[in-house]
Scaffold this active site. Structure first.
Site, short mmCIF file in Angstrom:
data_model
loop_
_atom_site.label_atom_id
_atom_site.label_comp_id
_atom_site.label_asym_id
_atom_site.label_seq_id
_atom_site.Cartn_x
_atom_site.Cartn_y
_atom_site.Cartn_z
N LYS A 35 0.82 -1.22 0.00
CA LYS A 35 0.00 0.00 0.00
C LYS A 35 0.85 1.27 0.00
CE LYS A 35 -0.64 0.25 5.02
NZ LYS A 35 0.16 1.48 5.20
N THR A 36 1.94 1.29 0.76
CA THR A 36 2.79 2.48 0.78
C THR A 36 3.40 2.72 -0.60
OG1 THR A 36 3.34 2.05 3.10
CG2 THR A 36 4.73 3.62 1.93
N ASP A 220 -3.58 7.45 4.06
CA ASP A 220 -3.10 6.11 4.39
C ASP A 220 -3.88 5.58 5.59
OD1 ASP A 220 -1.59 3.83 4.43
OD2 ASP A 220 0.18 4.74 5.33
N GLU A 221 -4.00 4.25 5.73
CA GLU A 221 -4.67 3.60 6.88
C GLU A 221 -6.06 4.21 7.13
OE1 GLU A 221 -3.43 1.01 7.97
OE2 GLU A 221 -1.24 1.10 8.17
N GLN A 251 -8.43 -5.02 8.54
CA GLN A 251 -7.39 -4.69 9.53
C GLN A 251 -7.81 -3.53 10.43
OE1 GLN A 251 -3.09 -5.25 8.38
NE2 GLN A 251 -3.91 -5.05 6.31
N ARG A 609 1.16 -11.53 9.96
CA ARG A 609 2.50 -11.03 10.30
C ARG A 609 3.57 -12.06 9.92
NH1 ARG A 609 1.33 -6.66 9.48
NH2 ARG A 609 -0.63 -7.66 8.91
#
Length: 725
Positions: A35-36, A220-221, A251, A609
């Site tokens: 995503k970044t 973002d987020e 998430q 993770r």
């Protein structure tokens, strides 16, 4: 740089998101999907292809670290300075806006920003000025209430008195707090966002200026935004259809601190011409791990839906271990870690993830015993936590009233109305007469040097300490700790704190009682001529545990952290521990569908993770809240397809020879005596018990036994003198 170079390293979905026409867009970015990378390349696309000047782009995220990473990556990609760009956190950008327009925001030019500690101190002072008892109205609870209102965009003047006494009192404090901040030119973090929203909402010319300036707004987020953050974004982009948000509804795990998963669904209503692009290719994990995550999260309702996939190969199946209890769970995990290290793996590639901070203690002790460096990520080691140190201070002072450090720590915890002047006078008297603080307090009371209120408060505290000493005479160690924790008022104090933080502190105090029950005290092992009591030995153990240093952040060490702290991180080897109903999902969420779904999203975050290997562990018995529990395995484990899991069976036989030796004999004879798992035995001190497991060899061989009266203990076989029943 031309258009091709900006997108040629991206996959198809990423390329589509980066190069799409300038319009409202929701990018559903699965875990590990880049995503970044998409955000950075989208910014580059706007600058190089759409010819938007850097100063006309606004990019917002949640942490300074993420904002800095975005700046660096944009600079590296485009070889330009990002100095003129508005890239930052919500709070940072709101602060920048208010500084530039302080008069219109009705703030003094030199307004000061308070951090949460400053805000708490201000509230304490305010309560004192209002003559409000802060034992009944805890400052932290007031802080939480005020911030919660601001995050919803609510001022005190908007709130009507509904007749409820709690609400009425909080409203009075909130109004007084606002007035004090206005007079003092002070702004807290929540105020930054609320004031920035009001600035644009109430100044049409200014609003139109920034709407025109920010031709593209990227977020973002997005799933972590709260009410006021989303309202601010809508103000800036309304009518322009230029809001580009990246987030993942699967998430969203911060509902307890105000994040609104509903914002993702509201976005689609507020921007009807929006486009949705899903990033489903994962660059982190193996296929088996991703299929497990997909299977778990599929049980949630109202998802936008996506399926993570990877071309990294199938990988190993997830490993499931059923432990006897929490000690066995820690033993198993650390043994697997030691094997990983022995095979050349890095410690820093390993994470132990747990739902509650209180779970860290067992793993810390085992890692320390085996000499494996570790670090508690984003938190303190168990015996360094504030609530634990407070409880230990009560225990120390009850055994030694002349312990000045403990006296200072808890004389006003919980708050008793013992003022700073009283304490300063006490310190001076102790210094001048070479007394302990306890003796100085006795002297001041005897000489009637205090006001009636101060004398009553101080006397009440000292009587409490003396009563604790009396009440715990003859009690076992865990009974002593339990009594002190409950009688001191610490439990009630932390129950009043903001929900999750208060619950965590209470859980830690209950784990302290458990630690006392499991503490292995052996007075015969002491070299002192005057052996310490069991309580003194426990306090010494706690001090040494707290005094040991954690590994440095740069050191190769195992990472311990809560599942919430793990978001955004990745590790080659991951242990998700305590997978039991009532622990994960938490007891508070099992009957609340909304909270249960957030717990399931937290499980999804934990699973994703892991890059190469994932171990899932649960215990057949666990001591929680001062009681032995026999929990069911977590419902989340049952949601993972069986073909993705390899179950690690417990050893059917842990028999080992028991071989005591005699130093007086030149020829050692070995008495073969086998102890099997489940063997009933008797110990001369601890009574009857059952063998759980053994470890080590020769003189270092130990056996773990669950004693009927004192719980689980490890004993050295060479010296234990065990008798079979």
């Amino acid at each position: 740089m031309d258009a091709t170079r900006i997108i040629n390293t991206l996959n198809d979905a990423q390329r589509l998101a980066v190069s799409a026409p300038a319009q409202a867009m929701l990018v559903l970015a699965g875990a590990g999907s880049g995503k970044t990378r998409v955000l950075v390349h989208r910014i580059a696309w706007h600058i190089k292809v759409n010819q938007i000047p850097p100063q006309n782009i606004l990019a917002v995220t949640f942490t300074n670290k993420a904002a800095q990473e975005m700046r660096i990556r944009v600079e590296d990609l485009l070889a330009i300075s990002t100095r003129s760009m508005w890239i930052g956190t919500f709070h940072g950008l709101a602060h920048r806006l208010l500084r530039q327009h302080s008069k219109q925001a009705k703030l003094p030019d030199n307004f000061q920003v308070m951090d949460s500690d400053d805000q708490l101190r201000l509230i304490k002072r305010l309560l004192k000025n209002l003559q409000i008892d802060d034992t009944k109205w805890p400052p932290k609870q007031v802080l939480w209430f005020i911030n919660a209102q601001k995050e919803e965009g609510i001022r005190a003047r908007h709130m009507a008195n509904n007749g409820d006494f709690f609400y009425k009192q909080m409203l009075l404090i909130y109004k007084a707090y606002e007035d004090l901040c206005e007079r003092s030119g002070l702004v807290d973090f929540a105020e930054l966002l609320l004031r920035a929203h009001e600035l644009l909402r109430d100044n049409e010319d200014l609003l139109q200026f920034y709407r025109k300036r920010f031709q593209q707004v990227l977020v973002d987020e997005f799933q972590d935004t709260n009410t006021i953050q989303y309202a601010w974004l809508r103000l800036l982009t309304e009518g322009n259809n230029n809001l580009f948000v990246v987030g993942d509804d699967d998430q969203s795990i911060y509902g307890w601190r105000g994040a609104k998963i509903e914002n993702i669904f509201s976005f689609q209503k507020h921007y009807p011409e929006h486009q949705v692009i899903k990033l489903e290719q994962n660059y982190r994990s193996t296929t088996n791990i991703l299929q497990a995550a997909n299977a778990v999260i599929a049980n949630n309702d109202n998802r936008m839906g996506k399926e993570l996939w990877s071309d990294a190969g199938e990988g190993e199946r997830l490993s499931l271990y059923t432990a006897f209890n929490e000690q066995d769970e820690a033993y198993f995990v650390v043994e697997k870690i030691r094997l990983w290290i022995k095979d050349g793996g890095l410690r820093s590639d390993i994470a132990i993830l747990y739902r509650s901070n209180a779970q860290s203690r067992q793993f810390e002790e085992r890692l320390m015993t085996t000499g494996v460096p570790y670090r508690v990520y984003g938190g303190l080691r168990f015996f360094e936590r504030m609530e634990i140190k407070n409880a230990l201070a009560y225990l120390r002072l009850s055994t030694n009233p002349h312990d000045d450090a403990s006296f200072e720590r808890i004389v006003n915890t919980p708050t008793r109305g013992i003022g700073l002047k009283t304490l300063d006078d006490m310190r001076m008297l102790a210094r001048d007469l070479q007394l302990s603080l306890w003796q100085a307090a006795q002297h001041m009371l005897a000489q009637k040097q205090l006001s009636t209120r101060a004398a009553q408060a101080l006397q009440g505290f000292m009587q409490l300490i003396m009563q604790l000493a009396t009440d715990t005479q003859g009690k076992t160690l865990d009974e002593t700790v339990k009594h002190v924790v409950e009688t001191s008022g610490l439990i009630e104090l932390y129950k009043k704190e903001k929900q999750d933080k208060g619950e965590a502190r209470v859980e830690n105090l209950e784990e302290l009682v458990n630690a006392a029950k499991l503490f292995d005290y052996d007075s015969s092992a002491l070299e002192s001529e005057v052996p310490l009591s069991e309580l003194d030995m426990f306090l010494t153990h706690a001090a040494l545990e707290a005094g040991g240093t954690q590994a440095d952040a740069s050191e190769d060490c195992v990472q311990l952290m809560t599942l919430h702290s793990a978001k955004g991180l990745e590790f080659k080897l991951v242990f998700m521990v305590g997978m039991e109903d009532g622990l994960f999902p938490s007891l508070q969420s099992v009957d609340d569908m909304s909270r249960l779904q957030e717990e399931r999203r937290l499980c999804y975050v934990g699973i994703t993770r892991a890059m190469l290997q994932l171990y899932l562990t649960h215990a057949e018995s666990r001591r929680l809240y001062g009681k032995d529990h026999y929990p069911e395995a977590s419902r989340f484990l049952k949601e993972i397809p069986t073909q993705l899991i390899q179950e690690i069976r417990m050893r059917a036989n842990v028999s080992r020879p028991y071989a005591p030796t005699s130093s007086n004999s030149s020829s050692h004879t070995t008495a073969q005596d086998t102890f099997r798992m489940g063997q009933a035995i008797r110990h001369e001190k601890f009574g009857e018990g059952v063998v759980l497991q053994t470890e080590g060899e020769g003189e270092q061989e130990r056996v773990q036994i669950n004693f009927r009266q004192v719980g689980i203990k490890w004993l050295m076989l060479a010296y234990a003198k065990l008798e079979k029943i």
